[in-house]
Design an enzyme around this catalytic site. Structure first.
Site, PDB file in Angstrom:
ATOM      1  CE  LYS A 153      51.870  79.298  41.242  1.00 53.30           C
ATOM      2  NZ  LYS A 153      50.531  78.682  41.209  1.00 53.30           N
ATOM      3  CG  ASP A 171      50.548  77.558  35.640  1.00 56.14           C
ATOM      4  OD1 ASP A 171      51.234  77.247  34.629  1.00 56.14           O
ATOM      5  OD2 ASP A 171      49.404  78.038  35.553  1.00 56.14           O
TER       6      ASP A 171
END
Length: 261
Positions: A153, A171
């Site tokens: 991420k 997220d």
């Protein structure tokens, strides 16, 4: 209806020209509850609502962006901004961060969750950047994820915001609304990322992760989605939605990046 092509940040067009057009998986598109026309309309509306969406972590260069995103795990962007504003004023390069030392870094970020381990990672990633990359932040995901405290991420955020690449950084907001909206259901961030990469229309892929994050943060909220404020309420296929009438499609005021707690 006229399509609005998302604007890129300064320099992004040149960077994208030197990269693959999109970081798509080399597999066929997945099936979706939404048709291609519906997907285009969803992101067309997001592009009108927020023509130039921005990440809400304060940073001054790729290095401080890497640090900020790594620190944001299990913390709010506002909380990270409050802690890093003073830190980045004196340590905005790996060399300066290493000279500051782990103990002093801990003092600056002590209001952030897991600050002891994060301070250790900040120093370790600074050391690795100097030792293995000449003090420069690498421009590939494979290299970025070798940095301590940097996962997929974080790497995707850096590739997008610092280097103008089209990525989807999944997220908690994106994971939640991808499932809630039945847009790209999946149990893990990787699964959701894989599906979103395949279904989002090419012309909207660059800004898509910011549009989805901001939609989840400010409209399709975790506790209770505010469907009456949603510009895609008529298209949304969520079983939780409470309104079928879309909100007025107007450009929102410019984002205000806050360092308040």
């Amino acid at each position: 209806m006229k399509n609005v092509k998302p604007k890129l940040p300064p320099g992004a067009a040149k960077l994208r020209a030197a990269k693959p057009k999109a970081n798509r998986r080399a597999t066929p598109r997945v099936k979706s509850l939404y048709s291609q026309d519906e997907l285009k309309e969803i992101f067309r509306r997001f592009s009108i609502q927020r023509p130039e969406p921005k990440g809400e972590l304060e940073h001054v260069n790729p290095f401080t962006l890497v640090v900020a995103v790594a620190l944001s795990a299990q913390a709010t962007d506002a909380g990270v901004n409050k802690a890093t504003r003073a830190l980045f004023a004196i340590a905005d390069t790996p060399e300066k961060m290493l000279a500051l030392g782990e103990e002093k870094v801990r003092v600056y970020i002590k209001t952030i969750g897991l600050f002891r381990n994060k301070a250790k990672n900040v120093i370790a990633l600074s050391e690795k950047l100097i030792r293995d990359f000449g003090g420069e932040v690498p421009r590939t995901r494979e290299e970025l994820v070798t940095l301590p405290g940097v996962g997929r991420k974080t790497a995707n955020v850096v590739l997008s915001m610092a280097f103008g690449q089209s990525t989807i950084a999944v997220d908690t907001h994106i994971l939640r609304i991808a499932n809630r909206l039945c847009l790209a259901p999946g149990k893990t961030p990787d699964e959701v990322e894989d599906k979103l990469i395949r279904i989002i229309p090419d012309e909207y892929l660059y800004h898509a992760h910011h549009w989805l994050i901001l939609h989840g943060r400010y409209c399709c909220k975790a506790r209770k989605p505010e469907c009456e404020r949603c510009v895609i309420a008529d298209i949304c296929k969520s079983p939780e939605k409470t309104c079928d009438v879309p909100a007025a499609l107007v450009e929102l005021p410019p984002q205000i990046i806050s360092a308040a707690s």
